[in-house]
Design a protein around this motif. Structure first.
Motif, short mmCIF file in Angstrom:
data_model
loop_
_atom_site.label_atom_id
_atom_site.label_comp_id
_atom_site.label_asym_id
_atom_site.label_seq_id
_atom_site.Cartn_x
_atom_site.Cartn_y
_atom_site.Cartn_z
N CYS A 1 25.46 43.82 32.85
CA CYS A 1 25.63 42.89 33.97
C CYS A 1 24.36 42.72 34.80
CB CYS A 1 26.75 43.37 34.89
SG CYS A 1 28.36 43.53 34.11
N ASN B 1 27.51 41.42 26.59
CA ASN B 1 26.59 40.71 27.49
C ASN B 1 27.30 39.56 28.19
OD1 ASN B 1 23.87 40.02 28.49
ND2 ASN B 1 24.08 38.20 27.22
N ILE B 2 26.97 39.36 29.47
CA ILE B 2 27.49 38.22 30.21
C ILE B 2 26.41 37.15 30.30
CG2 ILE B 2 26.89 39.32 32.42
CD1 ILE B 2 29.80 36.84 31.77
N ASN C 1 28.97 38.43 23.12
CA ASN C 1 28.36 37.63 24.19
C ASN C 1 29.42 36.70 24.80
OD1 ASN C 1 25.71 36.74 25.49
ND2 ASN C 1 26.56 34.77 24.84
N ARG D 1 30.10 33.79 27.67
CA ARG D 1 29.55 32.84 28.64
C ARG D 1 30.64 32.48 29.65
NH1 ARG D 1 26.33 28.55 24.69
NH2 ARG D 1 24.69 30.00 23.99
N ALA D 2 30.30 32.62 30.92
CA ALA D 2 31.25 32.32 31.99
C ALA D 2 30.71 31.19 32.86
CB ALA D 2 31.50 33.56 32.85
N ARG E 1 34.98 36.31 39.85
CA ARG E 1 34.31 37.44 39.22
C ARG E 1 35.31 38.44 38.63
NH1 ARG E 1 29.69 38.82 43.65
NH2 ARG E 1 31.51 39.74 44.65
N VAL F 1 36.34 37.51 35.19
CA VAL F 1 35.27 37.78 34.22
C VAL F 1 35.19 39.28 33.94
CG1 VAL F 1 32.79 37.61 33.78
CG2 VAL F 1 33.99 35.72 34.92
N LEU G 1 35.38 41.21 30.34
CA LEU G 1 34.29 42.05 29.84
C LEU G 1 34.79 43.43 29.43
CD1 LEU G 1 31.46 41.14 32.38
CD2 LEU G 1 31.52 40.55 29.94
#
Length: 269
Positions: free
Chosen positions: A71, A102-103, A135, A137-138, A171, A174, A178
């Motif tokens: 992060c 990964n973000i 990976n 994506r947000a 958040r 997300v 994660l």
């Protein structure tokens, strides 16, 4: 040493704190990385001092780690993110880390914004690392929009890019995803474009125009300003107008923009 721990980088940041909170519930050994000389007194988390930018302290921090949730980012000096990611991946290989989660950002490959280019390069490094990877994506966090509108509203007119849509995602939503990905096996994503380790994007429940977001924020903040949509030329502006910041087919986030405004912006009045 048995490799079953989860390491969270960027653990003192907004997203990192949310990830730590959720990772505690897994019951797995949990570690966190910080550059601070004084480590937080955080029960249930083993804190390590390390610097991704220089690579110092990473070998000790990553020993016994199975999965890294990455992060960490430095948006003020984002060019440092690429060498920092290289140091992370090198240390992860030495430690026998099996999975790096990964973000990244929705639209990072479609908008030639400098920060997005850095994030895209990080995705490429991850895919070529030889380590199992995932990976995600947000879309944009409400906190980022909040900060931007706070700065823009200091002027008599709030300028926003015209024809631009956003789909803010909380958040916490997300962070939930994660940690879910960290508990699974790497490389279980969908093959197109991003490779086998890229999983479907994550966006909030509603798509808004940028001017609508600005007006909503001003109303919650109790400020009277004119909102002026401005045409942004070039490839960056075209990317904004293309809808690249949104993922309407991945509107799976639960938290809404309106909830964020009520719980955060309106309370500051």
């Amino acid at each position: 040493m048995r490799n079953d721990a989860i390491m969270v980088t960027g653990a003192t940041g907004g997203l990192g704190r949310e990830v730590l909170d959720r990772a505690r519930r897994t019951g797995l050994p949990l570690r966190a990385l910080t550059r601070r000389a004084t480590l937080p007194d955080d029960q249930g988390v083993a804190w390590f001092t390390g610097d991704l930018a220089t690579g110092t302290g990473l070998d000790e921090a990553f020993a016994g780690v199975r999965t890294v949730i990455h992060c960490a980012t430095d948006i003020r000096h984002f060019k440092n993110d690429v060498p920092a990611f290289r140091h992370l991946l090198e240390a992860a290989r030495r430690a026998g880390v099996e999975h790096v989660v990964n973000i990244s950002i929705v639209g990072v490959d479609r908008i030639p914004y400098p920060y997005y280019r850095v994030k895209l390069e990080g995705e490429r490094l991850l895919a070529a690392s030889g380590i199992g990877w995932t990976n995600l994506r947000a879309a944009q966090f409400p906190e980022l929009l909040d900060m931007a509108f706070g700065v823009l509203s200091k002027l008599p007119v709030v300028v926003v890019p015209s024809g631009t849509a956003c789909q803010p995602v909380q958040r916490g939503d997300v962070a939930d995803r994660l940690v879910e990905l960290a508990l699974g096996e790497p490389g279980k994503g969908e093959p197109p474009a991003g490779g086998w380790g890229r999983v479907p994007d994550l966006a909030g429940p509603t798509v808004y125009t940028a001017d609508r977001l600005a007006r909503d924020w001003l109303g919650a903040a109790g400020k009277r300003r004119r909102v002026l949509p401005l045409f942004i030329p070039g490839k960056i502006g075209a990317g904004f107008r293309s809808g690249a910041l949104t993922a309407p087919d991945r509107a799976v986030g639960r938290g809404t923009w309106e909830e964020y405004l009520a719980e955060n912006v309106a309370r500051r009045r």
